[in-house]
Design a protein around this motif. Structure first.
Motif, short mmCIF file in Angstrom:
data_model
loop_
_atom_site.label_atom_id
_atom_site.label_comp_id
_atom_site.label_asym_id
_atom_site.label_seq_id
_atom_site.Cartn_x
_atom_site.Cartn_y
_atom_site.Cartn_z
N ARG A 2 7.92 29.63 18.76
CA ARG A 2 7.12 30.78 18.50
C ARG A 2 6.46 31.41 20.22
N VAL A 3 7.01 32.70 19.84
CA VAL A 3 6.64 33.62 20.83
C VAL A 3 6.46 34.13 20.40
N LEU A 4 5.14 34.44 21.64
CA LEU A 4 4.47 35.87 22.23
C LEU A 4 5.42 36.78 23.13
N ASP A 71 -1.27 25.57 22.90
CA ASP A 71 -0.29 24.68 22.37
C ASP A 71 0.63 25.11 21.33
N SER A 72 0.47 25.95 20.56
CA SER A 72 1.17 26.46 19.76
C SER A 72 2.41 27.50 20.04
N ILE A 73 2.25 28.61 21.53
CA ILE A 73 3.43 29.07 22.11
C ILE A 73 4.12 28.13 23.30
N ASP A 74 5.50 28.85 22.14
CA ASP A 74 6.00 28.52 23.34
C ASP A 74 7.08 28.46 24.57
N GLY A 75 6.68 29.82 24.25
CA GLY A 75 6.88 30.97 25.35
C GLY A 75 6.36 32.32 25.29
N ILE A 76 6.85 33.13 26.08
CA ILE A 76 6.34 34.52 26.21
C ILE A 76 7.19 35.67 27.10
N ALA A 77 7.48 36.44 26.10
CA ALA A 77 9.04 37.71 26.43
C ALA A 77 8.12 38.96 26.97
N TYR A 78 8.21 39.48 27.68
CA TYR A 78 7.75 40.20 27.82
C TYR A 78 9.08 41.76 27.86
N THR A 79 9.16 43.38 27.73
CA THR A 79 9.79 44.05 28.21
C THR A 79 10.13 44.64 29.26
N ALA A 80 11.20 43.86 30.02
CA ALA A 80 10.83 44.21 31.72
C ALA A 80 12.30 46.04 31.95
N GLY A 81 12.75 45.92 31.17
CA GLY A 81 12.67 47.26 31.58
C GLY A 81 13.79 48.05 30.04
N PRO A 82 14.42 48.96 29.93
CA PRO A 82 14.69 50.28 31.30
C PRO A 82 12.65 51.10 30.90
N THR A 96 4.62 37.17 32.93
CA THR A 96 4.62 35.95 33.76
C THR A 96 3.11 35.01 34.72
N ALA A 97 2.53 35.31 34.54
CA ALA A 97 0.71 34.44 35.16
C ALA A 97 0.26 34.00 33.56
N LEU A 98 0.67 34.66 32.96
CA LEU A 98 0.14 33.67 31.37
C LEU A 98 1.05 32.65 31.83
N GLY A 99 2.42 33.02 31.16
CA GLY A 99 3.30 31.59 31.14
C GLY A 99 2.95 30.68 32.45
N ALA A 106 8.46 32.57 30.66
CA ALA A 106 8.19 33.91 30.07
C ALA A 106 9.63 34.54 30.71
N LEU A 107 9.76 35.25 29.44
CA LEU A 107 10.96 35.95 29.97
C LEU A 107 11.03 36.91 29.26
N GLY A 108 12.10 38.02 30.60
CA GLY A 108 12.18 39.17 30.34
C GLY A 108 12.98 39.92 29.52
N ILE A 109 12.80 40.74 28.75
CA ILE A 109 13.76 41.24 27.40
C ILE A 109 13.89 43.06 27.85
N HIS A 110 15.22 43.51 28.10
CA HIS A 110 15.86 44.82 27.96
C HIS A 110 14.99 45.15 26.41
N HIS A 111 14.67 46.77 26.86
CA HIS A 111 13.59 47.40 25.26
C HIS A 111 14.79 47.78 24.48
N LEU A 112 16.45 47.99 24.69
CA LEU A 112 16.58 48.91 23.62
C LEU A 112 17.86 47.98 23.17
#
Ligand code: KG4
Ligand code: ZN
Length: 336
Positions: A2-4, A71-82, A96-99, A106-112
């Motif tokens: 489960r990802v935020l 407890d139920s969140i396994d990871g955090i994804a955020y838009t890292a660019g562009p 990254t602070a929350l992670g 905490a994983l950076g994702i490409h917006h596209l």
């Protein structure tokens, strides 16, 4: 898994919770459009400051809606660019602070990548591989998608993005920013064929686009006209017809050229009704299945980022851990 998911690359603060088994559990979005409208476009510094104000309350709401917590969140994804670097840094810093506090990746994702995976949020998702048409405010690309993270750009715009052309032409027509949807509404009452708009790059081989000439054509059409009459709607219709026809023909050629039997449409311009109808017709005509996200997931949203994060973390793809924010970032280079 489960990802935020957190999206803050431009003028929308958006948060969602996606569960690999149960699907999308919640999504919240705050649009800054009203704040930027007075300036006729996005003011980057104002955007960053507003993301700071909105993000934490939205995260709380999205977690509560999804009955989820640390407890139920396994990871955090955020838009890292562009995107806008200040706006990206707000999401990246927060995630990254929350992670780190929650001891979750905490994983950076490409917006596209988020945009092109958005149709996977729908009840009938496309399977890999597929061809994707990405049409947003900043990008217009045809992408050969072999698998998650395996993206090859087969065509792109040489100048303005399709959404940018919509926005600039809408401005010429006196419509408020961002004018894409308003132009489309105005075009509903316009007549096709009243103004001659070019069909850029259709006379040439290759899968690239060029849209900057269309706003010039709109400017020429507008010159000396009375904007109170039906002329505005006719110009809007002529412009929309030209963009839709050009995108549809390039998609048809790209499907033939790549041999793909699935076409995915993503990005803000994918919300355009005429484009959706036209591309569905292209699919029927050449025997390809066409997939769209629901219109609210065509434009920027947190659900697509949460989904991309969930798919990547589930597949064991950990590149992008460690804080990252990149204003410019080529989709073809992101890998797995
Ligand atoms: O994907 P998006 O929300 O943001 C970017 O990543 O750029 O796309 C926003 C773009 C804007 O240019 C907006 O005018 C356009 O999508 N757009 C539309 C429509 N709805 C949004 N363009 C044409 N017709 C629409 N219905
Ligand atoms: Zn976008």
């Amino acid at each position: 898994m489960r990802v935020l998911g957190i999206e803050s690359s431009c003028d929308e603060t958006a948060v969602a919770v996606y569960d690999g088994t149960r699907g999308l559990l919640s999504h919240r979005l705050y649009s800054q459009i009203a704040m930027h409208q007075a300036y006729g476009g996005v003011v980057p510094e104002l955007a960053s400051r507003d993301h700071v104000r909105r993000l934490l309350p939205l995260v709380r709401e999205a977690l509560a809606d999804a009955h989820s917590d640390r407890d139920s969140i396994d990871g955090i994804a955020y838009t890292a660019g562009p995107g806008l670097i200040g706006a990206l840094l707000v999401g990246a810093g927060f995630a990254t602070a929350l992670g780190s506090a929650w001891r979750k990746p905490a994983l950076g994702i490409h917006h596209l990548e988020g945009h092109l995976l958005a149709p996977l949020l729908e009840p009938k998702p496309p399977a890999f591989p597929f061809l994707a048409l990405l049409v947003s405010g900043g990008h217009t690309q045809l992408v050969d998608v072999a698998a998650l993270g395996d993206y090859r750009i087969v065509g792109e715009t040489l100048d303005d993005a399709a959404g940018e052309a919509f926005d600039k032409t809408a401005k010429l027509l006196g419509l408020p920013y961002p004018g894409g949807a308003a132009l489309a509404t105005l075009a509903e009452s316009g007549r096709s064929g009243q103004f001659a708009f070019p069909r850029p790059m259709l006379d040439r081989p290759g899968l690239d686009f060029s849209f900057s000439g269309l706003k010039t054509a709109a400017l020429v059409a507008l010159r000396g006209r009375d904007l109170q009459g039906p002329v505005r709607a006719d110009i809007a219709r002529g412009f929309e017809d030209a963009v839709v026809e050009t995108l549809a023909e390039k998609c048809r050629r790209a499907l033939v050229q790549t041999g793909h039997t699935r076409l995915v449409i993503a990005g803000g311009v994918g919300a355009n009704r005429r484009l959706r109808e036209r591309l569905a017709a292209v699919g029927l005509n050449i025997g390809a299945d066409v997939y769209f996200p629901r219109t609210e997931f065509c434009t920027d949203n947190g659900a697509m980022i949460a989904l991309a994060g969930c798919l990547r973390l589930s597949a064991g793809m950990r590149a992008g851990l460690g804080m990252s924010a990149r204003a410019n970032w080529e989709l073809g280079s992101i890998g797995v």
